[in-house]
Design a protein around this motif. Structure first.
Motif, mmCIF file in Angstrom:
data_model
loop_
_atom_site.group_PDB
_atom_site.id
_atom_site.type_symbol
_atom_site.label_atom_id
_atom_site.label_comp_id
_atom_site.label_asym_id
_atom_site.label_seq_id
_atom_site.Cartn_x
_atom_site.Cartn_y
_atom_site.Cartn_z
ATOM 1 N N THR A 68 8.836 -16.810 -17.256
ATOM 2 C CA THR A 68 8.204 -15.587 -17.761
ATOM 3 C C THR A 68 7.789 -14.668 -16.613
ATOM 4 O O THR A 68 8.079 -13.467 -16.624
ATOM 5 N N ALA A 69 7.109 -15.223 -15.639
ATOM 6 C CA ALA A 69 6.656 -14.425 -14.498
ATOM 7 C C ALA A 69 7.828 -13.893 -13.693
ATOM 8 O O ALA A 69 7.828 -12.730 -13.253
ATOM 9 N N THR A 104 9.643 -11.019 -15.543
ATOM 10 C CA THR A 104 8.799 -9.823 -15.507
ATOM 11 C C THR A 104 8.846 -9.158 -14.142
ATOM 12 O O THR A 104 9.002 -7.937 -14.027
ATOM 13 N N THR A 116 6.196 -20.663 -17.868
ATOM 14 C CA THR A 116 5.392 -19.687 -17.123
ATOM 15 C C THR A 116 6.143 -19.152 -15.914
ATOM 16 O O THR A 116 6.098 -17.949 -15.621
ATOM 17 N N ASP A 164 -1.925 -19.317 -16.292
ATOM 18 C CA ASP A 164 -0.594 -18.756 -16.513
ATOM 19 C C ASP A 164 -0.618 -17.239 -16.361
ATOM 20 O O ASP A 164 0.227 -16.651 -15.685
ATOM 21 N N TYR A 210 1.186 -14.696 -13.585
ATOM 22 C CA TYR A 210 1.985 -13.492 -13.847
ATOM 23 C C TYR A 210 1.570 -12.370 -12.903
ATOM 24 O O TYR A 210 2.423 -11.656 -12.363
ATOM 25 N N ALA A 270 3.940 -9.321 -18.838
ATOM 26 C CA ALA A 270 3.955 -10.650 -19.449
ATOM 27 C C ALA A 270 2.568 -10.967 -19.974
ATOM 28 O O ALA A 270 1.567 -10.666 -19.311
#
Length: 247
Positions: free
Chosen positions: A23-24, A27, A20, A58, A62, A39
């Motif tokens: 990913t964040a 992005t 997470t 999660d 984001y 995301a």
């Protein structure tokens, strides 16, 4: 539609490895450079109830880290309170995850944005609705290359090499590995050797090593220093050479 040129599927060697956060962070960095990146977390377990609403933490993270304008329902499809494998969490909640809906949700997002990062649940073998629809099956349906998030410490050689080998056995492309230092303040000789050996054994590029970020916490919504760390330590610009980030 060539979805492979529109996004990445982010998976991990295990649960709790930092998918997470990565990913964040990715992005947010792309958005900072003028790219319409987003995301999504199609299936979230371990969701929490706040003010009478079920919140997928999660996806909420984001929004905070990457300054996403989308409402939560556009970033997450299924959410369940039990912090369990999705197929079991859904069963205990009296629901069923429908593969067609998950795939359609992801494809719609891919169509609407320049770059989409889709985070799985746990590792590739985790069942989403059962043994016939796993995280790997979703990635394969979407024809997306993988970014694998892994630990730097003890045990990571076996976990990471097996994850990459399984992905390749399913003919999934692995674009690279991001290592997350988690609680380690500094990498010692063992951690450095782990990364070198994994690169040799998998033949997969190492995209970077995210340092320990003491002020970043998904559950607490703390994002201080995340985007700066990802921009400095991860080869993010190599992930979308067809896009032209602003300088």
């Amino acid at each position: 539609m060539d979805y492979a040129r529109k996004g990445y599927f982010i998976t991990g060697t295990d649960t709790g490895v930092g998918k997470t956060v990565v990913t964040a962070g990715l992005t947010g960095v792309f958005r900072h450079h003028g790219i319409d990146a987003v995301a999504i977390k199609p299936v979230q377990t371990g969701a929490v109830i706040k003010n009478g609403k079920l919140i997928p933490e999660d996806a909420f993270f984001y929004r905070l880290a990457a300054d996403l304008p989308q409402p939560i329902d556009q970033l997450n499809l299924y959410r369940f309170v039990p912090a369990l494998s999705p197929h079991l969490a859904a069963k205990l909640c009296g629901e069923k995850i429908e593969p067609e809906k998950v795939v359609a949700f992801c494809r719609q997002t891919l169509l609407c944005h320049q770059l989409t990062f889709i985070e799985g649940a746990g590792g590739l073998c985790v069942p989403l609705s059962g043994p016939n629809f796993t995280v790997a099956d979703l990635a394969r349906e979407l024809s997306l290359p993988l970014i694998v998030v892994a630990r730097t410490g003890l045990g990571t050689i076996n976990h990471t090499v097996l994850t990459v080998a399984y992905a390749k056995s399913l003919e999934l492309e692995v674009a690279g590995i991001v290592f997350n230092a988690l609680g380690q303040q500094q990498l010692g000789p063992a951690e450095s050797d782990n990364l070198e050996i994994i690169a040799q054994m998998t033949g997969v590029p190492i995209l970077g090593i995210l340092p320990h970020l003491s002020r970043v916490n998904v559950e607490g919504g703390a994002v201080e220093g995340l985007l700066e760390a990802v921009e400095e330590s991860v080869s993010w610009s190599q992930l979308a050479p067809w896009l032209k980030p602003k300088a």
